[in-house]
Enzyme design. Sequence first.
Site, mmCIF file in Angstrom:
data_model
loop_
_atom_site.group_PDB
_atom_site.id
_atom_site.type_symbol
_atom_site.label_atom_id
_atom_site.label_comp_id
_atom_site.label_asym_id
_atom_site.label_seq_id
_atom_site.Cartn_x
_atom_site.Cartn_y
_atom_site.Cartn_z
ATOM 1 N N HIS A 69 -7.190 2.886 3.576
ATOM 2 C CA HIS A 69 -7.028 3.800 4.518
ATOM 3 C C HIS A 69 -8.310 3.871 5.389
ATOM 4 O O HIS A 69 -8.324 4.332 6.766
ATOM 5 C CB HIS A 69 -6.363 5.218 4.358
ATOM 6 C CG HIS A 69 -4.914 5.156 4.146
ATOM 7 N ND1 HIS A 69 -4.591 4.503 2.902
ATOM 8 C CD2 HIS A 69 -3.880 5.834 4.507
ATOM 9 C CE1 HIS A 69 -3.113 4.561 2.793
ATOM 10 N NE2 HIS A 69 -2.989 5.291 3.845
ATOM 11 N N CYS A 127 -4.085 -1.547 -2.087
ATOM 12 C CA CYS A 127 -4.316 -0.132 -2.285
ATOM 13 C C CYS A 127 -5.466 -0.078 -3.550
ATOM 14 O O CYS A 127 -5.089 -0.434 -4.678
ATOM 15 C CB CYS A 127 -3.006 0.507 -2.562
ATOM 16 S SG CYS A 127 -3.249 2.127 -3.183
ATOM 17 N N GLU A 154 -2.336 9.229 7.414
ATOM 18 C CA GLU A 154 -1.069 9.275 7.516
ATOM 19 C C GLU A 154 -0.359 10.075 8.786
ATOM 20 O O GLU A 154 0.735 9.665 9.141
ATOM 21 C CB GLU A 154 -0.422 9.646 6.250
ATOM 22 C CG GLU A 154 -0.654 8.400 5.233
ATOM 23 C CD GLU A 154 0.191 7.146 5.171
ATOM 24 O OE1 GLU A 154 1.165 7.318 5.583
ATOM 25 O OE2 GLU A 154 -0.565 6.061 5.185
ATOM 26 N N ASP A 185 0.774 -0.894 0.074
ATOM 27 C CA ASP A 185 -0.110 -0.041 -0.035
ATOM 28 C C ASP A 185 0.852 1.311 0.129
ATOM 29 O O ASP A 185 2.139 1.270 0.216
ATOM 30 C CB ASP A 185 -0.886 0.104 1.304
ATOM 31 C CG ASP A 185 -1.973 1.357 1.135
ATOM 32 O OD1 ASP A 185 -2.417 1.366 0.035
ATOM 33 O OD2 ASP A 185 -2.058 1.758 2.325
HETATM 34 N N1 DGL Z 1 -4.769 3.336 0.438
HETATM 35 C C1 DGL Z 1 -4.772 3.667 -0.768
HETATM 36 C C2 DGL Z 1 -6.189 3.210 -1.520
HETATM 37 O O1 DGL Z 1 -6.594 2.253 -1.067
HETATM 38 C C3 DGL Z 1 -4.236 4.717 -1.114
HETATM 39 C C4 DGL Z 1 -4.053 6.094 -0.372
HETATM 40 C C5 DGL Z 1 -3.183 7.052 -0.833
HETATM 41 O O2 DGL Z 1 -2.323 7.035 -0.999
HETATM 42 O O3 DGL Z 1 -3.892 8.332 -1.596
HETATM 43 O O4 DGL Z 1 -6.750 3.854 -2.300
#
Ligand code: DGL
Length: 290
Positions: free
Chosen positions: A188, A69, A152, A6
């Site tokens: 996230h 991700c 984050e 991720d």
């Molecule tokens: N956790 C990621 C997702 O599922 C991305 C978050 C990011 O870096 O913007 O899209």
Amino acid sequence: MIGIFDSGYGGLTILNHIRQHLPQYDYLYLGDNARAPYGTRSFDVIYEYTLQAVNYLHQQGCNLIILACNTASAKALRTIQQHDINPDELRVLGVIRPTVEVIPQRTRTKHIGVLATPGTVASESYVIELLKQDPTLTVTQQACPMWVPLIESGEHLHAGADYFVEKYLTELLTRDPLIDTIILGCTHYPLLQPKIEAFLKTTPNIVINTPHHPSTLQGGVGGGLISQGEIVAHSLADYLHRHPEIVERISSPLRGRSGGGFLTTESATKFSESASLFLSKPIEAQHIEL
Ligand code: DGL
């Protein structure tokens, strides 16, 4: 060994569920925290960063990699699968396809909301994949550009986050008040789930079956909030059941140089502290450069 990738901490929400379902494997987690968020970056950059991570995990002995991700799954997965890897050596899977597969059995109004990063929204991947499942669905997307930076930076459980939770959910539900099913289309976002659920409980159409988010796999509940961890874990178990040759590859101890662990492109100390909180157990990460 299975690699889990991720842009940052979000993939831990997927790792947690996968490890509970499939404890027999070793997992190597890689968070590209130094370059997160990915969600506001261009296609080319997301593809380049994701490919670097995939190659790194493969070199460490991962023969199966989950892009935990949505942004990378939306923007880089297909190109990597088609151009960059030899499927006899390495398989790379994403999180969007397994998620959309459970939606038709969940919704009653057939109105679906998707909360995701600007990159995932712009890719239209959820709209395309959901309409493949059921062309009669109405899909409304909402980009939530502030949520990943809040997570984050460890600010997601503080009062300041309430403003942005309410803002994006209100925008989504104003655009389509018939929505009964909301997909958390970014790994996230489950870290903001207590605040998201608290807000949705004040709205008429979204049924929250908590205390904690319900099994997202049972049909007939009537919509709700769809979080991906459980779904992806079940889908991976099913995939491995259908592919014994891959089970053999990821199980071989000779293939992996390490027995799993946590890697980050940011400070190992910072990652270890935050990840230990998210996973509710102490972990020790290692810093790497991509
Ligand atoms: N956790 C990621 C997702 O599922 C991305 C978050 C990011 O870096 O913007 O899209």
